[in-house]
Motif scaffolding. Structure first.
Motif, PDB file in Angstrom:
ATOM      1  N   ILE B  85      61.461 -34.855 -76.023  1.00 18.43           N
ATOM      2  CA  ILE B  85      60.413 -35.837 -76.342  1.00 18.43           C
ATOM      3  C   ILE B  85      59.968 -35.647 -77.799  1.00 18.43           C
ATOM      4  O   ILE B  85      59.820 -36.615 -78.547  1.00 18.43           O
ATOM      5  N   ILE B  86      59.802 -34.384 -78.199  1.00 21.78           N
ATOM      6  CA  ILE B  86      59.411 -34.097 -79.596  1.00 21.78           C
ATOM      7  C   ILE B  86      60.498 -34.606 -80.548  1.00 21.78           C
ATOM      8  O   ILE B  86      60.200 -35.266 -81.551  1.00 21.78           O
ATOM      9  N   ASP B  87      61.756 -34.346 -80.191  1.00 21.61           N
ATOM     10  CA  ASP B  87      62.876 -34.843 -81.019  1.00 21.61           C
ATOM     11  C   ASP B  87      62.818 -36.361 -81.133  1.00 21.61           C
ATOM     12  O   ASP B  87      63.051 -36.919 -82.208  1.00 21.61           O
ATOM     13  N   HIS B  88      62.518 -37.012 -80.005  1.00 20.69           N
ATOM     14  CA  HIS B  88      62.453 -38.477 -79.992  1.00 20.69           C
ATOM     15  C   HIS B  88      61.375 -38.969 -80.957  1.00 20.69           C
ATOM     16  O   HIS B  88      61.614 -39.886 -81.752  1.00 20.69           O
ATOM     17  N   PHE B  89      60.195 -38.345 -80.909  1.00 17.85           N
ATOM     18  CA  PHE B  89      59.107 -38.795 -81.784  1.00 17.85           C
ATOM     19  C   PHE B  89      59.406 -38.484 -83.251  1.00 17.85           C
ATOM     20  O   PHE B  89      59.039 -39.254 -84.133  1.00 17.85           O
ATOM     21  N   ARG B  90      60.089 -37.374 -83.505  1.00 21.08           N
ATOM     22  CA  ARG B  90      60.484 -37.050 -84.890  1.00 21.08           C
ATOM     23  C   ARG B  90      61.437 -38.124 -85.412  1.00 21.08           C
ATOM     24  O   ARG B  90      61.315 -38.586 -86.531  1.00 21.08           O
ATOM     25  N   LYS B  91      62.395 -38.485 -84.550  1.00 21.38           N
ATOM     26  CA  LYS B  91      63.394 -39.468 -84.959  1.00 21.38           C
ATOM     27  C   LYS B  91      62.746 -40.830 -85.205  1.00 21.38           C
ATOM     28  O   LYS B  91      63.038 -41.491 -86.193  1.00 21.38           O
TER      29      LYS B  91
END
Lengths: 47, 193
Positions: B85-91
């Motif tokens: 989820i964190i990766d998704h928001f970073r992207k």
């Protein structure tokens, strides 16, 4: 005690992964193999 | 009635080659993991994607044999989902996605002016046909038409170069166009794009 007089009860759909997604994961799992040889791990994905 | 089997037993069976154990594991925790992801991303499609990526990581770790069983399967899966989820928001913060609506479409403002391949081919064909038609015109009319249309010269410049009056140049241009139309009509040629 308070009564709830809502006509549309249990209309809220729970979030769940679709059966297609689960099937994909199961197929992926069946196709995935790891083989170790001389300390090196080889991955194969056989469909 | 569904019998609840302990996660550690299911994992053990799965590692030993029982694919059915994975299905039970996924179905057992589907709602909790999906609900957790959805509570963060608020989008069913993204939830589905992250759920899938989470279990791909789970499957890979279990199959590689690098999973250490400490009776904390669900918290471990939740941690993977949380990281994704964190990766998704970073992207998405690096590449914000803009979606148009019924009333506003970005492509109304940003468009490609170039002709598509079909129209480009038709245009090239028309240009080619037109060159052949111009060749049919009398020399004086052809000369004026080429100077006016292809070289973008004024009638004053044309009259100076050809040594005729402006009115004569205008007349030749007029007749050139009339004659072109006649040739087109006579030969039933269609020049449209």
């Amino acid at each position: 005690m308070e009564n709830i007089y809502a006509t549309n009860k249990k209309k809220c759909k729970l979030v769940k992964a679709k059966p297609e997604t689960i099937q994909f994961l199961l197929d992926y799992s069946k196709s995935l193999h790891f083989v170790e040889k001389d300390g090196i791990v080889f991955q194969s994905n056989l469909n | 009635m569904e019998v609840l089997i302990d996660d550690s037993l299911l994992i053990k069976n799965y590692i030993n080659g029982d694919e059915r154990a994975l299905e039970i594991l996924i179905n057992k925790h589907n709602s909790r993991i999906s609900g957790f992801i959805y509570s963060k991303v608020n989008d069913r499609n993204i939830t589905e994607d992250i759920f899938q990526d989470t279990f791909i990581k789970v499957i890979r770790t279990l199959k590689r044999g690098t999973y250490s069983e400490e009776g904390k399967f669900l918290p471990w899966v939740m941690r993977i989902a949380h990281n994704l989820i964190i990766d998704h928001f970073r992207k998405t913060s690096r590449m914000p996605m803009f979606e148009g609506s019924d009333s506003f479409n970005i492509f109304s403002f940003v468009s490609d002016d170039r002709l598509n391949i079909e129209k480009q081919m038709i245009k090239e064909q028309i240009d080619c046909d037109l060159n052949l038609l111009i060749e049919e015109l009398p020399a004086d009319q052809k000369q004026v038409l080429l100077m006016r249309i292809y070289r973008d010269m004024s009638f004053k410049e044309i009259s100076e170069i050809t040594g005729v009056s402006i009115n004569t140049a205008l007349g030749r241009m007029r007749y050139a166009l009339i004659n072109l139309r006649k040739i087109i009509e006579r030969n039933n040629i269609v020049l449209t794009n």
